[in-house]
Design an enzyme around this catalytic site. Sequence first.
Site, PDB file in Angstrom:
ATOM      1  N   GLY A 116      -3.294  11.832  -4.594  1.00  0.00           N
ATOM      2  CA  GLY A 116      -2.696  12.467  -5.763  1.00  0.00           C
ATOM      3  C   GLY A 116      -1.269  12.937  -5.578  1.00  0.00           C
ATOM      4  N   PRO A 136       8.601   9.384  -4.097  1.00  0.00           N
ATOM      5  CG  PRO A 136      10.647  10.476  -3.911  1.00  0.00           C
ATOM      6  CD  PRO A 136       9.228  10.539  -3.422  1.00  0.00           C
ATOM      7  CB  ALA A 137       9.167   3.753  -5.728  1.00  0.00           C
ATOM      8  CG  LEU A 138      15.112   3.155  -3.343  1.00  0.00           C
ATOM      9  CD1 LEU A 138      14.762   1.845  -2.655  1.00  0.00           C
ATOM     10  CD2 LEU A 138      16.212   2.920  -4.379  1.00  0.00           C
ATOM     11  N   GLY A 139      13.307   5.087  -0.891  1.00  0.00           N
ATOM     12  CA  GLY A 139      13.729   6.121   0.051  1.00  0.00           C
ATOM     13  C   GLY A 139      14.915   5.681   0.873  1.00  0.00           C
ATOM     14  N   GLY A 194      16.290   5.278   4.741  1.00  0.00           N
ATOM     15  CA  GLY A 194      15.864   5.188   6.121  1.00  0.00           C
ATOM     16  C   GLY A 194      17.007   5.421   7.090  1.00  0.00           C
ATOM     17  CG  ASP A 240      11.023   6.425   7.102  1.00  0.00           C
ATOM     18  OD1 ASP A 240       9.818   6.710   7.191  1.00  0.00           O
ATOM     19  OD2 ASP A 240      11.612   5.681   7.909  1.00  0.00           O
ATOM     20  CE1 TYR A 300      12.520   4.660  13.874  1.00  0.00           C
ATOM     21  CE2 TYR A 300      13.188   5.782  11.869  1.00  0.00           C
ATOM     22  CZ  TYR A 300      12.472   4.793  12.494  1.00  0.00           C
ATOM     23  OH  TYR A 300      11.717   3.929  11.735  1.00  0.00           O
ATOM     24  CE  LYS A 352       8.345   5.318  10.228  1.00  0.00           C
ATOM     25  NZ  LYS A 352       9.676   5.966  10.101  1.00  0.00           N
ATOM     26  CG  HIS A 388       6.676   4.691  14.930  1.00  0.00           C
ATOM     27  ND1 HIS A 388       7.855   5.371  15.144  1.00  0.00           N
ATOM     28  CD2 HIS A 388       7.053   3.502  14.411  1.00  0.00           C
ATOM     29  CE1 HIS A 388       8.880   4.628  14.772  1.00  0.00           C
ATOM     30  NE2 HIS A 388       8.421   3.474  14.321  1.00  0.00           N
TER      31      HIS A 388
END
Length: 293
Positions: free
Chosen positions: A10, A14-17, A19, A44, A49, A74, A107
């Site tokens: 639920g 956002p669909a677009l992130g 990175g 993200d 990283y 991650k 990850h």
Amino acid sequence: MSVKLTLNNGVEMPALGFGVFQTPPETTAASVAEALRVGYRLIDTAASYFNEREVGEGIRRSEVDRSELFVETKIWISDYGYDETLHSFDKSAGKLGVDQIDLLLLHQPVPTDFARTIGAYKALEKLLADGKVRAIGISNFMPGVLEDLLKETGVVPAVNQVEVHPYFTQPEVQAANAEHGILTQAWSPMGGITSYRGESGKSTFNDPVIGEIAAAHGKTPAQVMLRWHLQEGRSAIPKSVNPERIAANFDVFGFDLTAEQLAAIDALNTGVRGGPEPEAITREAFHRDIPEA
């Protein structure tokens, strides 16, 4: 403008992130702040990283209210195991400067040490139950390993972040995700990995099919590829340190690809993976010390 996807628990994401894989720490904060200024609200990153602290700094610089942001990171395999993963959350949250992480992923699976992978996922379930994360998920899990995970855990992952781009669409992975109500999130969504790991001179960015579709819409190949992901129901997390490209990659909501154009991009799949084989990941070969701070 942005588009949100509803996860299987639920929570809206956002669909677009944006990175930050391979973004140097010294440029990460400025890139994140610029992305948030442009309009991105999903960031993200990952412990491995080594730029979570700078992501947090970029978020603070932006002065965007925390309630508007969706922060995703991650756990690296070196920190797998129940107690180790609980501690890894503390490390990541501290570096990011947040009390709650919106989406926390494992990850990679580690098939040669799957008991530790299961322990790590059970720690994610504990963090979810305690409200320290809003959603949990996985990355680079192929269908067989996903089934093994589901047999031993209680919470279906909300997201599986995997390599998906026009030259490597992983339809069997996407189908397995969909079967379980798991959102597919694409890393290397424009196939940037093909620019340096694929065939010499062959890249999604100069593919003639994508180029023709881009010309028809007055858009760039990158914008077309991101639009392809969104229209097919995936999340995508493009990266850039160039302000113009950061803005252009977010400008993908004012046009629609036709069904024929979507199918033409789907047909470019080569079945050739750009990243490492998930089954080849071992703790010994891919160990990375994740610092405390």
